[in-house]
Design an enzyme around this catalytic site. Structure first.
Site, mmCIF file in Angstrom:
data_model
loop_
_atom_site.group_PDB
_atom_site.id
_atom_site.type_symbol
_atom_site.label_atom_id
_atom_site.label_comp_id
_atom_site.label_asym_id
_atom_site.label_seq_id
_atom_site.Cartn_x
_atom_site.Cartn_y
_atom_site.Cartn_z
ATOM 1 N N GLU A 80 0.841 -1.203 0.000
ATOM 2 C CA GLU A 80 0.000 0.000 0.000
ATOM 3 C C GLU A 80 0.866 1.240 0.000
ATOM 4 O O GLU A 80 0.347 2.353 0.034
ATOM 5 C CB GLU A 80 -0.866 0.046 1.264
ATOM 6 C CG GLU A 80 -1.906 -1.011 1.350
ATOM 7 C CD GLU A 80 -2.707 -0.879 2.639
ATOM 8 O OE1 GLU A 80 -2.989 0.250 3.067
ATOM 9 O OE2 GLU A 80 -3.039 -1.909 3.228
ATOM 10 N N CYS A 112 -4.120 -5.193 2.619
ATOM 11 C CA CYS A 112 -3.092 -6.018 3.280
ATOM 12 C C CYS A 112 -2.874 -7.385 2.638
ATOM 13 O O CYS A 112 -2.113 -8.191 3.163
ATOM 14 C CB CYS A 112 -3.441 -6.188 4.751
ATOM 15 S SG CYS A 112 -3.423 -4.646 5.661
ATOM 16 N N HIS A 234 -4.057 -13.208 8.907
ATOM 17 C CA HIS A 234 -3.656 -11.805 8.830
ATOM 18 C C HIS A 234 -3.749 -11.195 10.224
ATOM 19 O O HIS A 234 -4.654 -11.489 10.992
ATOM 20 C CB HIS A 234 -4.533 -11.026 7.841
ATOM 21 C CG HIS A 234 -4.178 -9.575 7.828
ATOM 22 N ND1 HIS A 234 -2.885 -9.143 7.642
ATOM 23 C CD2 HIS A 234 -4.915 -8.451 8.046
ATOM 24 C CE1 HIS A 234 -2.848 -7.829 7.715
ATOM 25 N NE2 HIS A 234 -4.059 -7.387 7.967
#
Lengths: 349, 129
Positions: A80, A112, A234
């Protein structure tokens, strides 16, 4: 069979404690650190960005296993925080590891999970015979606005995974994804910091998609959580992966080695690739690893991985590069003022 | 620095690509087109340096030009590469950490940016090994 040929992670040397950030904003640091399960996070050096971290991670991977550079047919950098809006990070990585010019390259963005999207793309190209090796990198110098909840976790780091067919250290048995249009976190063009939907980033976003992809994987493989030695989810904070792993039936022991977030923070696109690296640092032949990434916007990629004998063979030298544990050790702590300087939060004239 | 000039030196900066003379075994960084010892008898071939070396001498920069001002104080050192030749580069450490003879290894870092809209120049710096 397609799998991970080698891997390398990179984490900058600097750290800031959650309590130091809370001190500046008049918040209860101990309470925030306990709530998020994050006691400190990594901070990039003044001359580090997504490209430099990606190069270091890729070079560490190649130190563990020397792949002919002209056999690397694709490089994808998921992030990002690409330093350029237009000019590929992946081309610089290719040049810096000597893989250019006969290769394809592109920069990925899916909040992400751009790093795991790169793994899937490399898998497809390797399995179709288009390339011999592909390099998938997830790395970020994550952004969080001053005073925002994200500032307590947004950190810096990444990992590179080389994907190929020839004697992988870990075979990727299957991958599947779960994707919907869910506006839980975003950053508009030209904006410095991302925005998010607060609590909306929980149930309808993270938990729905991680569980969606995880259930899909278990169903397609005909497995149950106890079939796996390790699991990586995650990790925007420590609370979410701990909760979702429990909901799915994984134990604290299974997610332990891959849970770097309490001392690392959220490396956004780097989070799951770093988690995979930390798990491969300790894995033994035969170990089975369950992976589910998450990217806001929103989607999850799941992977079923089996570690092979190659990880302990002569072709792979695990100790030729630092482990995630070693990269996390001996951090150099900054106060908020120096952290603000490192992150470019001070407006200079 | 103009964009073409930066681009021409890219492989030297990124990967420490230099060369050496096969006749006498002397290494060069930056690369040379002719061996000053062997002259026309020399045979120059490309070589990528390992990036391991030691600090031969150093200076701590406390007053820098605008492009580097944010990084002060920082160390600039003459690095003796293990192959025998020397190069000048930044060593990333605290000013009191660096010493003559200290082993160092290469890292990939940002050298400078041309403002907010110009090109970002990457290259090799060193850290304590």
């Amino acid at each position: 069979m397609v799998g991970i040929i080698t891997y390398g992670a990179y984490i900058p040397r600097y750290r800031i404690k959650t309590e130091e950030i809370a001190r500046v904003w008049g918040a209860n640091g101990a309470e925030i650190a306990a709530g998020l399960g994050v006691k400190e996070k990594s901070v990039p050096d003044l001359d580090e960005d997504t490209i430099t971290m990606s190069v270091e991670a890729a070079r560490y991977a190649l130190a563990r296993r020397d792949i002919p550079r002209d056999a690397i047919g694709a490089i994808y950098v998921g992030s990002e925080s690409h330093p350029y809006a237009v000019k590929p990070s992946s081309a610089t990585v290719g040049e810096a590891i000597g893989a250019t010019p006969v290769m394809t390259a592109a920069d990925f963005e899916f909040a992400c999970k751009a790093g795991t999207a790169g793994i899937q793309t490399c898998m497809g190209m390797v399995m179709s015979g288009m390339i011999e090796y592909g390099c998938a990198i997830g790395a970020d110098t994550a952004q969080g606005a001053p005073g925002d909840a994200l500032e307590y976790t947004a950190s810096a780091g990444g990992a590179a995974l080389f994907i190929g067919n020839e004697k992988p250290i870990a075979e990727i048995n299957r991958t599947c994804s779960f994707t919907t249009d869910t506006p839980d976190f975003w950053r508009r063009e030209g904006q410095t910091y991302p925005s998010h939907g607060g609590r909306f980033s929980g149930d309808p976003a993270y938990f729905k998609h991680v569980q969606g992809a995880a259930h899909l994987m278990l169903e397609q493989m005909g497995t149950v959580p106890s079939d796996y030695d390790y699991a990586i989810f995650h990790q925007p904070n420590a609370k979410f992966p701990r909760k979702v792993s429990k909901m799915l039936g994984f134990t604290a022991e299974q997610i332990g080695p891959g849970l770097a977030v309490p001392r690392l923070g959220n490396t956004y696109s780097g989070a799951v690739p770093v988690g995979i690296s930390a798990t491969l640092d300790v894995a033994k032949p035969g170990d089975r690893i369950f992976v589910t990434s998450y990217g806001s916007g929103a989607g999850s990629d799941a992977f079923d991985i089996t570690v092979t004998d190659t990880i302990e063979s002569d072709v792979f030298n695990r100790s030729a590069a630092p482990t995630v544990e070693e990269l996390l050790a001996n951090g150099k702590y900054l106060d908020y003022a120096l952290y603000a300087k490192h992150k470019g939060k001070i407006v200079m004239q | 620095m103009s964009v073409p000039r930066y681009w021409r030196k890219q492989q030297n900066r990124y990967n420490l690509k230099g060369n050496y003379c096969e006749t006498c075994g002397r290494y060069f960084f930056p690369p040379r087109v002719l061996c000053p010892d062997c002259r026309r008898d020399g045979k120059i071939v490309d070589y990528e340096f390992s990036g391991n070396g030691t600090v031969r001498t150093f200076s701590i920069i406390r007053t820098a030009s605008d492009d580097y001002d944010l990084q002060t104080p920082y160390a600039i050192a003459i690095i003796e590469l293990e192959e025998g030749t020397c190069m000048t580069a930044q060593v990333i450490c605290e000013p009191d950490e660096i010493s003559i003879g200290m082993p160092v290894k290469r890292v990939f870092r940002k050298i400078f940016s041309e403002g907010d809209s110009g090109v970002i120049v990457y290259g090799t710096k060193f850290v304590p090994a």
